[in-house]
Design a protein around this motif. Structure first.
Motif, PDB file in Angstrom:
ATOM      1  N   GLU A  48      43.247  39.114  48.918  1.00  0.00           N
ATOM      2  CA  GLU A  48      43.169  40.518  49.308  1.00  0.00           C
ATOM      3  C   GLU A  48      43.670  41.449  48.206  1.00  0.00           C
ATOM      4  OE1 GLU A  48      44.947  41.094  53.176  1.00  0.00           O
ATOM      5  OE2 GLU A  48      43.940  39.340  53.979  1.00  0.00           O
ATOM      6  N   VAL A  49      43.130  41.252  47.001  1.00  0.00           N
ATOM      7  CA  VAL A  49      43.523  42.047  45.840  1.00  0.00           C
ATOM      8  C   VAL A  49      42.291  42.273  44.964  1.00  0.00           C
ATOM      9  CG1 VAL A  49      44.206  40.059  44.438  1.00  0.00           C
ATOM     10  CG2 VAL A  49      45.308  42.248  44.068  1.00  0.00           C
ATOM     11  N   GLU A  50      42.295  43.411  44.253  1.00  0.00           N
ATOM     12  CA  GLU A  50      41.203  43.698  43.328  1.00  0.00           C
ATOM     13  C   GLU A  50      41.751  44.437  42.120  1.00  0.00           C
ATOM     14  OE1 GLU A  50      38.282  46.155  45.262  1.00  0.00           O
ATOM     15  OE2 GLU A  50      39.768  47.609  45.911  1.00  0.00           O
ATOM     16  N   GLY A  51      40.947  44.484  41.059  1.00  0.00           N
ATOM     17  CA  GLY A  51      41.352  45.143  39.823  1.00  0.00           C
ATOM     18  C   GLY A  51      40.370  44.796  38.726  1.00  0.00           C
ATOM     19  N   VAL A  52      40.895  44.599  37.509  1.00  0.00           N
ATOM     20  CA  VAL A  52      40.055  44.192  36.385  1.00  0.00           C
ATOM     21  C   VAL A  52      40.671  42.962  35.717  1.00  0.00           C
ATOM     22  CG1 VAL A  52      39.142  46.503  35.922  1.00  0.00           C
ATOM     23  CG2 VAL A  52      41.196  45.742  34.718  1.00  0.00           C
ATOM     24  N   ILE A  53      39.808  42.182  35.090  1.00  0.00           N
ATOM     25  CA  ILE A  53      40.225  41.022  34.299  1.00  0.00           C
ATOM     26  C   ILE A  53      39.403  41.014  33.004  1.00  0.00           C
ATOM     27  CG2 ILE A  53      40.953  39.567  36.228  1.00  0.00           C
ATOM     28  CD1 ILE A  53      38.196  38.148  35.973  1.00  0.00           C
ATOM     29  N   PRO A  54      39.861  40.297  31.992  1.00  0.00           N
ATOM     30  CA  PRO A  54      39.070  40.222  30.752  1.00  0.00           C
ATOM     31  C   PRO A  54      37.739  39.504  30.993  1.00  0.00           C
ATOM     32  CG  PRO A  54      41.344  39.604  30.343  1.00  0.00           C
ATOM     33  CD  PRO A  54      41.175  39.674  31.832  1.00  0.00           C
ATOM     34  N   GLU A  55      36.698  40.085  30.452  1.00  0.00           N
ATOM     35  CA  GLU A  55      35.368  39.493  30.570  1.00  0.00           C
ATOM     36  C   GLU A  55      35.366  38.122  29.901  1.00  0.00           C
ATOM     37  OE1 GLU A  55      30.936  41.232  30.182  1.00  0.00           O
ATOM     38  OE2 GLU A  55      32.222  41.551  28.435  1.00  0.00           O
ATOM     39  N   GLY A  56      34.772  37.139  30.553  1.00  0.00           N
ATOM     40  CA  GLY A  56      34.649  35.803  29.992  1.00  0.00           C
ATOM     41  C   GLY A  56      35.797  34.871  30.326  1.00  0.00           C
ATOM     42  N   TRP A  57      36.884  35.377  30.898  1.00  0.00           N
ATOM     43  CA  TRP A  57      37.977  34.496  31.300  1.00  0.00           C
ATOM     44  C   TRP A  57      37.543  33.781  32.571  1.00  0.00           C
ATOM     45  CZ3 TRP A  57      43.642  36.116  30.180  1.00  0.00           C
ATOM     46  CH2 TRP A  57      43.734  36.599  28.864  1.00  0.00           C
ATOM     47  N   THR A  58      37.909  32.521  32.697  1.00  0.00           N
ATOM     48  CA  THR A  58      37.438  31.670  33.773  1.00  0.00           C
ATOM     49  C   THR A  58      38.394  31.667  34.960  1.00  0.00           C
ATOM     50  OG1 THR A  58      36.435  30.232  32.124  1.00  0.00           O
ATOM     51  CG2 THR A  58      36.721  29.317  34.319  1.00  0.00           C
ATOM     52  N   ALA A  59      37.842  31.873  36.147  1.00  0.00           N
ATOM     53  CA  ALA A  59      38.647  31.800  37.370  1.00  0.00           C
ATOM     54  C   ALA A  59      38.983  30.335  37.636  1.00  0.00           C
ATOM     55  CB  ALA A  59      37.886  32.397  38.546  1.00  0.00           C
ATOM     56  N   ALA A  60      40.268  30.029  37.697  1.00  0.00           N
ATOM     57  CA  ALA A  60      40.723  28.657  37.939  1.00  0.00           C
ATOM     58  C   ALA A  60      41.128  28.471  39.405  1.00  0.00           C
ATOM     59  CB  ALA A  60      41.890  28.322  37.025  1.00  0.00           C
ATOM     60  N   GLY A  61      41.072  29.521  40.206  1.00  0.00           N
ATOM     61  CA  GLY A  61      41.454  29.461  41.608  1.00  0.00           C
ATOM     62  C   GLY A  61      42.838  30.033  41.832  1.00  0.00           C
ATOM     63  N   ASN A  62      43.095  30.451  43.056  1.00  0.00           N
ATOM     64  CA  ASN A  62      44.391  31.021  43.441  1.00  0.00           C
ATOM     65  C   ASN A  62      44.811  32.209  42.586  1.00  0.00           C
ATOM     66  OD1 ASN A  62      44.781  29.204  45.573  1.00  0.00           O
ATOM     67  ND2 ASN A  62      45.559  27.665  44.160  1.00  0.00           N
ATOM     68  N   GLY A  63      43.840  33.005  42.142  1.00  0.00           N
ATOM     69  CA  GLY A  63      44.158  34.204  41.383  1.00  0.00           C
ATOM     70  C   GLY A  63      44.503  33.969  39.931  1.00  0.00           C
ATOM     71  N   ILE A  64      44.186  32.805  39.395  1.00  0.00           N
ATOM     72  CA  ILE A  64      44.498  32.476  37.999  1.00  0.00           C
ATOM     73  C   ILE A  64      43.215  32.551  37.174  1.00  0.00           C
ATOM     74  CG2 ILE A  64      45.326  30.688  36.411  1.00  0.00           C
ATOM     75  CD1 ILE A  64      47.163  29.771  38.722  1.00  0.00           C
ATOM     76  N   TYR A  65      43.304  33.250  36.037  1.00  0.00           N
ATOM     77  CA  TYR A  65      42.174  33.428  35.134  1.00  0.00           C
ATOM     78  C   TYR A  65      42.587  32.948  33.752  1.00  0.00           C
ATOM     79  CZ  TYR A  65      40.662  36.232  39.021  1.00  0.00           C
ATOM     80  OH  TYR A  65      40.316  36.634  40.280  1.00  0.00           O
ATOM     81  N   MET A  66      41.828  31.972  33.224  1.00  0.00           N
ATOM     82  CA  MET A  66      42.168  31.348  31.945  1.00  0.00           C
ATOM     83  C   MET A  66      41.222  31.838  30.848  1.00  0.00           C
ATOM     84  SD  MET A  66      42.814  27.540  33.437  1.00  0.00           S
ATOM     85  CE  MET A  66      43.540  26.938  31.928  1.00  0.00           C
ATOM     86  N   ARG A  67      41.822  32.159  29.690  1.00  0.00           N
ATOM     87  CA  ARG A  67      40.993  32.572  28.554  1.00  0.00           C
ATOM     88  C   ARG A  67      40.170  31.399  28.055  1.00  0.00           C
ATOM     89  NH1 ARG A  67      43.705  34.999  23.258  1.00  0.00           N
ATOM     90  NH2 ARG A  67      44.528  32.888  23.218  1.00  0.00           N
ATOM     91  N   GLY A  68      40.795  30.266  27.817  1.00  0.00           N
ATOM     92  CA  GLY A  68      40.087  29.042  27.466  1.00  0.00           C
ATOM     93  C   GLY A  68      39.312  29.065  26.172  1.00  0.00           C
ATOM     94  N   GLU A  69      39.865  29.673  25.107  1.00  0.00           N
ATOM     95  CA  GLU A  69      39.180  29.654  23.817  1.00  0.00           C
ATOM     96  C   GLU A  69      39.111  28.260  23.219  1.00  0.00           C
ATOM     97  OE1 GLU A  69      41.053  32.556  21.278  1.00  0.00           O
ATOM     98  OE2 GLU A  69      39.861  34.168  22.134  1.00  0.00           O
ATOM     99  N   SER A  70      40.057  27.400  23.608  1.00  0.00           N
ATOM    100  CA  SER A  70      40.072  26.008  23.161  1.00  0.00           C
ATOM    101  C   SER A  70      40.813  25.208  24.228  1.00  0.00           C
ATOM    102  CB  SER A  70      40.796  25.882  21.812  1.00  0.00           C
ATOM    103  OG  SER A  70      42.197  26.059  22.003  1.00  0.00           O
ATOM    104  N   PRO A  71      40.733  23.879  24.164  1.00  0.00           N
ATOM    105  CA  PRO A  71      41.470  23.076  25.149  1.00  0.00           C
ATOM    106  C   PRO A  71      42.985  23.307  25.093  1.00  0.00           C
ATOM    107  CG  PRO A  71      39.812  21.730  24.055  1.00  0.00           C
ATOM    108  CD  PRO A  71      39.850  23.059  23.339  1.00  0.00           C
TER     109      PRO A  71
END
Length: 184
Positions: free
Chosen positions: A38-61
């Motif tokens: 129940e939250v909204e906003g903005v995140i960096p484009e291309g970051w991957t949703a990992a679940g539970n509100g976590i967004y990973m940049r993931g440029e490398s392992p």
């Protein structure tokens, strides 16, 4: 011949490293909403949703840069004790600043977490509104912290709001109804 090859390789590595640094200047933020939290906003484009509100940049392992944007129907007094061990803390440090955004008052903390010979720098913001606690967290390495704090953490923090679902319009038609044998 080997000298030319080595020089080209060194130039390519320098160019690659510089491109990575300059890429931080070109971060685009895009809207998101998370109906489960129940939250909204903005995140960096291309970051991957990992679940539970976590967004990973993931440029490398090995990339440890991530954002967490979460909300819970609990007080901060209930949330903080569960959060502290994840940051290797026994108590919150003094807030480094307070940010007011979208009617919410955020306490912002900065924490350095040692992990496997490196230091992970963490921005943590906590707010409570209408009986719900909100968390915005960004972690990254020390070298990228300043750029990402300005380009990602602060704009994301200033964008976060409770998700308000708009009431759906219900179609209604007036119909004349009669019952056989009913009063006339």
């Amino acid at each position: 011949m080997r000298g030319i090859f080595r020089m080209m390789l060194v130039c390519a590595l320098i160019l690659f490293a510089a491109t990575g640094i300059f890429a931080q200047d070109a971060i685009t933020l895009v809207p998101f909403s998370d109906p489960l939290l129940e939250v909204e906003g903005v995140i960096p484009e291309g970051w991957t949703a990992a679940g539970n509100g976590i967004y990973m940049r993931g440029e490398s392992p090995a990339d440890l840069t991530l954002m967490a944007i979460q909300a819970a129907a609990a007080s901060l007094e209930q949330v903080i004790p569960a959060l502290l061990p994840q940051l290797a803390l026994t108590e919150l440090p003094e807030a480094v600043e307070q940010v007011e955004a979208n009617g919410m008052q955020w306490d912002v903390y900065q924490v350095d977490v040692p992990a496997g010979g490196i230091v992970i720098r963490v921005d943590l913001a906590l707010a409570n509104q209408d009986g719900r606690s909100y968390i915005v967290l960004m972690q990254t390495n020390e070298e990228e912290y300043d750029a990402l704090h300005e380009a990602v953490f602060l704009p994301v923090l200033q964008s976060v709001t409770p998700l308000v679902e708009e009431a759906a319009e219900v179609a209604y038609e007036v119909e004349e109804v009669t019952f056989p044998g009913g009063a006339e």
